[in-house]
Design a protein around this motif. Structure first.
Motif, PDB file in Angstrom:
ATOM      1  N   GLY A 216       0.822  -1.209   0.000  1.00 23.70           N
ATOM      2  CA  GLY A 216       0.000   0.000   0.000  1.00 23.70           C
ATOM      3  C   GLY A 216       0.855   1.257   0.000  1.00 23.70           C
ATOM      4  N   VAL A 217       1.930   1.244   0.775  1.00 23.20           N
ATOM      5  CA  VAL A 217       2.840   2.391   0.818  1.00 23.20           C
ATOM      6  C   VAL A 217       3.548   2.550  -0.528  1.00 23.20           C
ATOM      7  N   ILE A 218       3.958   1.436  -1.123  1.00 23.14           N
ATOM      8  CA  ILE A 218       4.623   1.469  -2.437  1.00 23.14           C
ATOM      9  C   ILE A 218       3.672   2.028  -3.487  1.00 23.14           C
ATOM     10  N   SER A 219       2.415   1.588  -3.467  1.00 25.27           N
ATOM     11  CA  SER A 219       1.415   2.085  -4.412  1.00 25.27           C
ATOM     12  C   SER A 219       1.182   3.583  -4.234  1.00 25.27           C
ATOM     13  N   PHE A 220       1.172   4.047  -2.989  1.00 24.69           N
ATOM     14  CA  PHE A 220       1.024   5.476  -2.698  1.00 24.69           C
ATOM     15  C   PHE A 220       2.169   6.277  -3.321  1.00 24.69           C
ATOM     16  N   ILE A 221       3.390   5.786  -3.177  1.00 18.89           N
ATOM     17  CA  ILE A 221       4.560   6.489  -3.721  1.00 18.89           C
ATOM     18  C   ILE A 221       4.519   6.509  -5.243  1.00 18.89           C
ATOM     19  N   ILE A 222       4.160   5.385  -5.860  1.00 25.09           N
ATOM     20  CA  ILE A 222       4.089   5.329  -7.330  1.00 25.09           C
ATOM     21  C   ILE A 222       3.042   6.302  -7.848  1.00 25.09           C
ATOM     22  N   THR A 223       1.914   6.391  -7.172  1.00 17.44           N
ATOM     23  CA  THR A 223       0.859   7.321  -7.582  1.00 17.44           C
ATOM     24  C   THR A 223       1.342   8.760  -7.475  1.00 17.44           C
TER      25      THR A 223
ATOM     26  N   GLN B  98      14.275  19.336 -10.458  1.00 20.87           N
ATOM     27  CA  GLN B  98      13.183  19.315  -9.486  1.00 20.87           C
ATOM     28  C   GLN B  98      13.369  18.251  -8.399  1.00 20.87           C
ATOM     29  N   LEU B  99      14.388  17.421  -8.505  1.00 24.37           N
ATOM     30  CA  LEU B  99      14.558  16.287  -7.608  1.00 24.37           C
ATOM     31  C   LEU B  99      14.577  16.656  -6.115  1.00 24.37           C
ATOM     32  N   PRO B 100      15.300  17.702  -5.676  1.00 23.06           N
ATOM     33  CA  PRO B 100      15.250  18.040  -4.246  1.00 23.06           C
ATOM     34  C   PRO B 100      13.835  18.411  -3.777  1.00 23.06           C
ATOM     35  N   GLU B 101      13.123  19.145  -4.615  1.00 21.75           N
ATOM     36  CA  GLU B 101      11.749  19.524  -4.275  1.00 21.75           C
ATOM     37  C   GLU B 101      10.842  18.289  -4.241  1.00 21.75           C
ATOM     38  N   ILE B 102      11.007  17.396  -5.221  1.00 23.07           N
ATOM     39  CA  ILE B 102      10.213  16.160  -5.265  1.00 23.07           C
ATOM     40  C   ILE B 102      10.497  15.316  -4.026  1.00 23.07           C
ATOM     41  N   LYS B 103      11.761  15.213  -3.670  1.00 24.78           N
ATOM     42  CA  LYS B 103      12.157  14.403  -2.511  1.00 24.78           C
ATOM     43  C   LYS B 103      11.567  14.978  -1.224  1.00 24.78           C
ATOM     44  N   HIS B 104      11.632  16.302  -1.071  1.00 27.85           N
ATOM     45  CA  HIS B 104      11.090  16.946   0.126  1.00 27.85           C
ATOM     46  C   HIS B 104       9.570  16.770   0.195  1.00 27.85           C
ATOM     47  N   THR B 105       8.897  16.976  -0.926  1.00 27.34           N
ATOM     48  CA  THR B 105       7.438  16.831  -0.975  1.00 27.34           C
ATOM     49  C   THR B 105       7.025  15.404  -0.670  1.00 27.34           C
ATOM     50  N   LEU B 106       7.704  14.445  -1.281  1.00 19.30           N
ATOM     51  CA  LEU B 106       7.367  13.038  -1.067  1.00 19.30           C
ATOM     52  C   LEU B 106       7.625  12.613   0.376  1.00 19.30           C
TER      53      LEU B 106
ATOM     54  N   LEU C 147       4.486   9.900  -7.563  1.00 13.15           N
ATOM     55  CA  LEU C 147       5.582  10.214  -8.492  1.00 13.15           C
ATOM     56  C   LEU C 147       5.142  10.210  -9.955  1.00 13.15           C
ATOM     57  N   SER C 148       4.050   9.551 -10.276  1.00 15.98           N
ATOM     58  CA  SER C 148       3.615   9.502 -11.680  1.00 15.98           C
ATOM     59  C   SER C 148       3.197  10.878 -12.192  1.00 15.98           C
ATOM     60  N   GLY C 149       2.902  11.815 -11.313  1.00 16.86           N
ATOM     61  CA  GLY C 149       2.541  13.167 -11.717  1.00 16.86           C
ATOM     62  C   GLY C 149       3.730  14.031 -12.090  1.00 16.86           C
ATOM     63  N   TYR C 150       4.935  13.570 -11.871  1.00 15.85           N
ATOM     64  CA  TYR C 150       6.147  14.345 -12.175  1.00 15.85           C
ATOM     65  C   TYR C 150       6.801  13.893 -13.481  1.00 15.85           C
ATOM     66  N   SER C 151       6.024  13.475 -14.432  1.00 13.68           N
ATOM     67  CA  SER C 151       6.473  12.992 -15.754  1.00 13.68           C
ATOM     68  C   SER C 151       7.508  11.866 -15.629  1.00 13.68           C
TER      69      SER C 151
ATOM     70  N   LYS D   5       9.266   6.431  12.924  1.00 16.68           N
ATOM     71  CA  LYS D   5      10.591   5.989  12.486  1.00 16.68           C
ATOM     72  C   LYS D   5      11.180   6.994  11.498  1.00 16.68           C
ATOM     73  N   LYS D   6      12.481   6.947  11.375  1.00 19.58           N
ATOM     74  CA  LYS D   6      13.197   7.796  10.431  1.00 19.58           C
ATOM     75  C   LYS D   6      12.881   7.337   9.013  1.00 19.58           C
ATOM     76  N   ILE D   7      12.697   8.303   8.103  1.00 12.81           N
ATOM     77  CA  ILE D   7      12.415   7.997   6.701  1.00 12.81           C
ATOM     78  C   ILE D   7      13.642   8.368   5.879  1.00 12.81           C
ATOM     79  N   LYS D   8      14.154   7.402   5.132  1.00  7.52           N
ATOM     80  CA  LYS D   8      15.296   7.643   4.248  1.00  7.52           C
ATOM     81  C   LYS D   8      14.828   7.389   2.828  1.00  7.52           C
ATOM     82  N   LEU D   9      15.056   8.352   1.956  1.00  6.06           N
ATOM     83  CA  LEU D   9      14.516   8.318   0.599  1.00  6.06           C
ATOM     84  C   LEU D   9      15.630   8.550  -0.412  1.00  6.06           C
ATOM     85  N   ASN D  10      15.802   7.628  -1.364  1.00  6.88           N
ATOM     86  CA  ASN D  10      16.768   7.771  -2.451  1.00  6.88           C
ATOM     87  C   ASN D  10      16.009   7.669  -3.761  1.00  6.88           C
TER      88      ASN D  10
END
Length: 187
Positions: free
Chosen positions: A95-102, A140-148, A104-108, A162-167
């Protein structure tokens, strides 16, 4: 289970079988030792020393495996939302993975792949995606990362501290027409 883990466990089982068979049937050591001595024209190895070395090495290997199993963090199958007398409510990793894919799909971005590791102390997301507009997305990657990150924290607010680490990695998508050029030959 990964291939290297299966290979390691298979090798460990073979070593256990070998050492235990030598312990149960010590005459097999004598026969094997005499056979190797005849082939190499050398003196036979002391049976008790050989058995002691095999058992000590097996003990050391078992302790090493135990330490590795204890130190590797266990992954959780979901994020606990609520637990009470009626039951358990959790958000699955899918469910979390599906949320992230949804999101990020708006950022082309296309062909988005998310690797999510949910452990006791950290939620780690490794994301790879393709984009036709790589330079624009990279700016836009830093902005996308912060927003996500803030959207994930909002999704898990009050539940998971918990701590969130995003690459995020973006690769350029190759156009199919330039990749499939064929030369024609006239005979």
């Amino acid at each position: 289970m990964k291939k290297w883990q299966k290979s390691f466990l298979g090798l460990l089982c073979l070593i256990y079988i070998f050492v235990l068979s030598m312990t149960i049937w010590p005459q097999s050591i004598t026969v094997t030792n005499d056979f190797i001595a005849k082939i190499n024209d050398s003196n036979p190895i002391n049976q008790h020393e050989f058995l002691n070395i095999a058992q000590i090495s097996l003990l050391a290997l078992t302790v090493l495996v135990l330490v590795i199993v204890v130190l590797i963090p266990a992954q959780k199958k979901g994020i606990l939302l609520e637990k009470n007398k009626q039951g358990l409510l959790s958000l699955s990793n899918e469910g979390v993975i599906s949320f992230i894919i949804t999101r990020l799909s708006g950022y082309s971005m296309s062909n988005i792949k998310v690797n999510f590791k949910n452990t006791k102390k950290i939620n780690r997301f490794d994301i790879t995606a393709d984009s036709l507009y790589k330079n624009h997305v990279i700016k836009q990657l830093p902005e996308i990362k912060h927003t996500l990150t803030s959207e994930i924290q909002e999704l898990l607010s009050g539940v998971d501290d918990k701590k969130i680490k995003l690459n995020i990695k973006v690769n350029q998508k190759q156009s199919s027409s330039s990749h499939k050029k064929k030369s024609t030959r006239v005979v």
